[in-house]
Design a protein around this motif. Structure first.
Motif, PDB file in Angstrom:
ATOM      1  N   UNK A  71       0.699  -1.112   0.087  1.00 23.45           N
ATOM      2  CA  UNK A  71       0.065   0.062  -0.232  1.00 23.45           C
ATOM      3  C   UNK A  71       0.779   1.415  -0.143  1.00 23.45           C
ATOM      4  N   UNK A  72       1.982   1.176   0.769  1.00 23.64           N
ATOM      5  CA  UNK A  72       2.989   2.417   0.625  1.00 23.64           C
ATOM      6  C   UNK A  72       3.503   2.731  -0.404  1.00 23.64           C
ATOM      7  N   UNK A  73       3.993   1.702  -1.299  1.00 21.17           N
ATOM      8  CA  UNK A  73       4.763   1.584  -2.428  1.00 21.17           C
ATOM      9  C   UNK A  73       3.470   2.326  -3.635  1.00 21.17           C
ATOM     10  N   UNK A  74       2.051   1.773  -3.441  1.00 17.94           N
ATOM     11  CA  UNK A  74       1.076   2.209  -4.563  1.00 17.94           C
ATOM     12  C   UNK A  74       0.811   3.608  -4.157  1.00 17.94           C
ATOM     13  N   UNK A  75       0.982   4.122  -2.976  1.00 18.71           N
ATOM     14  CA  UNK A  75       0.820   5.499  -2.544  1.00 18.71           C
ATOM     15  C   UNK A  75       1.576   6.465  -3.178  1.00 18.71           C
ATOM     16  N   UNK A  76       3.150   5.991  -3.093  1.00 16.01           N
ATOM     17  CA  UNK A  76       4.037   6.556  -3.547  1.00 16.01           C
ATOM     18  C   UNK A  76       4.185   6.674  -5.088  1.00 16.01           C
ATOM     19  N   UNK A 170       2.363   0.555 -14.227  1.00 21.30           N
ATOM     20  CA  UNK A 170       0.969   0.849 -14.414  1.00 21.30           C
ATOM     21  C   UNK A 170       0.091  -0.321 -15.111  1.00 21.30           C
ATOM     22  N   UNK A 171       0.859  -0.754 -16.021  1.00 20.80           N
ATOM     23  CA  UNK A 171      -0.094  -1.724 -16.811  1.00 20.80           C
ATOM     24  C   UNK A 171      -0.493  -3.001 -16.002  1.00 20.80           C
ATOM     25  N   UNK A 172       0.428  -3.390 -15.013  1.00 23.84           N
ATOM     26  CA  UNK A 172      -0.177  -4.580 -14.402  1.00 23.84           C
ATOM     27  C   UNK A 172      -0.572  -4.147 -13.042  1.00 23.84           C
ATOM     28  N   UNK A 173      -0.715  -2.973 -12.685  1.00 26.09           N
ATOM     29  CA  UNK A 173      -1.601  -2.572 -11.485  1.00 26.09           C
ATOM     30  C   UNK A 173      -0.777  -2.421 -10.587  1.00 26.09           C
ATOM     31  N   UNK A 174       0.590  -2.115 -10.726  1.00 27.32           N
ATOM     32  CA  UNK A 174       1.674  -1.844  -9.209  1.00 27.32           C
ATOM     33  C   UNK A 174       1.568  -3.109  -8.349  1.00 27.32           C
ATOM     34  N   UNK A 175       1.624  -2.773  -7.267  1.00 25.91           N
ATOM     35  CA  UNK A 175       2.130  -3.831  -6.175  1.00 25.91           C
ATOM     36  C   UNK A 175       0.714  -4.373  -5.653  1.00 25.91           C
ATOM     37  N   UNK A 176       0.704  -5.842  -5.114  1.00 24.42           N
ATOM     38  CA  UNK A 176      -0.355  -6.312  -4.777  1.00 24.42           C
ATOM     39  C   UNK A 176      -0.374  -6.650  -3.332  1.00 24.42           C
ATOM     40  N   UNK A 177      -1.283  -6.731  -2.454  1.00 19.10           N
ATOM     41  CA  UNK A 177      -1.274  -7.208  -1.176  1.00 19.10           C
ATOM     42  C   UNK A 177      -1.796  -8.644  -1.007  1.00 19.10           C
ATOM     43  N   UNK A 178      -1.106  -9.564  -1.042  1.00 17.58           N
ATOM     44  CA  UNK A 178      -1.748 -10.920  -1.268  1.00 17.58           C
ATOM     45  C   UNK A 178      -0.980 -11.737   0.082  1.00 17.58           C
ATOM     46  N   UNK A 179      -0.527 -10.876   1.049  1.00 19.81           N
ATOM     47  CA  UNK A 179       0.210 -11.839   2.407  1.00 19.81           C
ATOM     48  C   UNK A 179       1.175 -12.803   1.903  1.00 19.81           C
ATOM     49  N   UNK A 180       1.878 -12.539   0.654  1.00 23.15           N
ATOM     50  CA  UNK A 180       3.263 -13.016   0.283  1.00 23.15           C
ATOM     51  C   UNK A 180       4.199 -12.262  -0.292  1.00 23.15           C
ATOM     52  N   UNK A 181       5.501 -12.634  -0.551  1.00 20.89           N
ATOM     53  CA  UNK A 181       6.246 -11.488  -0.910  1.00 20.89           C
ATOM     54  C   UNK A 181       5.979 -10.933  -1.957  1.00 20.89           C
ATOM     55  N   UNK A 182       6.093  -9.403  -1.702  1.00 25.43           N
ATOM     56  CA  UNK A 182       5.456  -8.627  -2.830  1.00 25.43           C
ATOM     57  C   UNK A 182       6.389  -7.996  -3.923  1.00 25.43           C
ATOM     58  N   UNK A 183       7.685  -8.720  -3.669  1.00 20.18           N
ATOM     59  CA  UNK A 183       8.687  -8.260  -4.799  1.00 20.18           C
ATOM     60  C   UNK A 183       8.586  -9.453  -5.674  1.00 20.18           C
ATOM     61  N   UNK A 184       8.537 -10.740  -5.320  1.00 21.48           N
ATOM     62  CA  UNK A 184       8.535 -11.871  -6.289  1.00 21.48           C
ATOM     63  C   UNK A 184       6.999 -11.934  -7.106  1.00 21.48           C
ATOM     64  N   UNK A 185       6.112 -11.476  -6.342  1.00 20.19           N
ATOM     65  CA  UNK A 185       4.682 -11.259  -6.994  1.00 20.19           C
ATOM     66  C   UNK A 185       4.645 -10.317  -8.018  1.00 20.19           C
ATOM     67  N   UNK A 186       5.477  -9.175  -7.802  1.00 18.12           N
ATOM     68  CA  UNK A 186       5.617  -8.062  -9.048  1.00 18.12           C
ATOM     69  C   UNK A 186       6.347  -8.826 -10.036  1.00 18.12           C
ATOM     70  N   UNK A 187       7.727  -9.431  -9.742  1.00 18.06           N
ATOM     71  CA  UNK A 187       8.371  -9.803 -11.070  1.00 18.06           C
ATOM     72  C   UNK A 187       7.637 -10.915 -11.845  1.00 18.06           C
ATOM     73  N   UNK A 188       6.904 -11.595 -10.984  1.00 21.17           N
ATOM     74  CA  UNK A 188       6.111 -12.919 -11.930  1.00 21.17           C
ATOM     75  C   UNK A 188       5.045 -12.101 -12.974  1.00 21.17           C
ATOM     76  N   UNK A 189       4.537 -11.126 -12.319  1.00 24.33           N
ATOM     77  CA  UNK A 189       3.369 -10.528 -13.061  1.00 24.33           C
ATOM     78  C   UNK A 189       3.916  -9.813 -14.304  1.00 24.33           C
ATOM     79  N   UNK A 190       5.302  -9.305 -13.992  1.00 24.76           N
ATOM     80  CA  UNK A 190       5.971  -8.450 -15.178  1.00 24.76           C
ATOM     81  C   UNK A 190       6.351  -9.235 -16.219  1.00 24.76           C
ATOM     82  N   UNK A 191       6.989 -10.560 -15.654  1.00 17.37           N
ATOM     83  CA  UNK A 191       7.293 -11.705 -16.477  1.00 17.37           C
ATOM     84  C   UNK A 191       6.202 -11.955 -17.494  1.00 17.37           C
TER      85      UNK A 191
END
Length: 319
Positions: A71-76, A170-191
């Protein structure tokens, strides 16, 4: 408008926040802004940010209740004005040429979406053998294919080291709160979105290790939550059409993955093989899950599969 917006989430960064901000202030590439989100700090970090902002107009500060890192990252991100988005953590340090070199890379390689860098851990007394092995693994993954191949082992790009094109985020909607590592979640969606990764072969980031860090205390980084992320990625990706999966490994790791996959409805063809052999490779069916936490073991299997002509697109490496 600035070229780079640095997203700086802050939660009780204490005495480390000053040096962290100073490492940004002294960057040789100065066309950037810092968007700092004070995510419910109770230790005076918000006041430290305000004092720093009064001295440096590139720093903008917003205060929010404690809502967590995504949430902090998406706010920024919502407040950022740059076309490139950089990450930096409030207890870490960036090399003074970091933005210069990463900006130069993205300008010279328009097909690359994300660029990271090698890193070091400090202080040495707080770095255990396991994290030393992780850094060696992370710093050896320098090209896109290697990072994609190992994306379910751990985070192939340390979150704080990256600069990413804003349009891709922005195309993938930024970061997600899924209760797991937000960085790996981001990399997988970008891939999945077709992003290309790069990593500069120079050390441009220093990751501070301490008992108060999120990696020690936030349950999102536990093995159970990482396994939940891995299973979700497998279900949506390489195993989505599979009914039977070959699981290759040894000991407790093999048993753990047999249990995880069986609970999700897959039939398991276990193959207990610590070292590759021609017989073991012949017994493999695809898709296959190779469960090896140690990088040397994974590399031995990669060489054996390559020699046998096995298509690595049908093989997934997990830890």
């Amino acid at each position: 408008m600035p070229t780079i917006s640095v997203l700086l989430p802050v939660r009780d960064a204490g005495d480390w926040l000053g040096p962290s901000l100073e490492s940004l202030r002294r960057q040789t590439f100065d066309d950037f802004e810092i968007v700092a989100v004070d995510d419910g700090s109770t230790d005076g970090s918000g006041d430290t940010l305000e004092c720093a902002a009064a001295r440096d107009r590139r720093l903008r500060v917003v205060h929010t209740p404690a809502r967590g890192l995504p949430a902090a990252l998406n706010t920024a991100l919502g407040l950022a004005r740059g076309r490139l988005i950089a990450r930096h953590d409030a207890d870490d340090l960036s090399h003074r040429r970091r933005f210069e070199l990463q900006h130069r890379h993205l300008e010279a390689h328009p097909r690359d979406t994300v660029v990271g860098a090698r890193l070091r851990l400090f202080p040495a007394a707080a770095v255990g053998a396991g994290m030393r092995r992780w850094v060696a693994w992370h710093n050896a993954l320098l090209d896109h294919d290697a990072m994609v191949r190992d994306a379910l082992i751990d985070s192939p790009l340390a979150h704080g080291t990256v600069v990413v094109r804003r349009t891709a985020l922005e195309r993938i909607g930024g970061w997600r709160e899924r209760g797991w590592p937000e960085d790996v979640d981001l990399w997988l969606r970008l891939i999945a979105d077709g992003a290309r990764f790069a990593k500069l072969p120079v050390t441009l980031y220093a990751w501070r290790r301490h008992r108060g860090s999120a990696t020690h205390n936030d349950p999102r980084y536990s093995r159970d939550r990482f396994d939940a992320l891995r299973l979700d990625a497998l279900e949506r990706g390489p195993l989505r059409h599979a009914r039977t999966v070959t699981v290759v490994g040894v000991g407790a790791s093999l048993a753990r993955w047999e249990s995880l996959l069986t609970a999700r409805g897959w039939r398991i063809a276990p193959l207990a093989a610590g070292r590759p052999s021609a017989a073991a490779v012949r017994r493999m069916s695809t898709p296959a899950l190779l469960v090896f936490g140690a990088a040397p073991a994974r590399e031995r299997w990669r060489r054996a599969l390559d020699a046998a002509g096995v298509d690595e697109r049908h093989v997934v490496y997990v830890a």
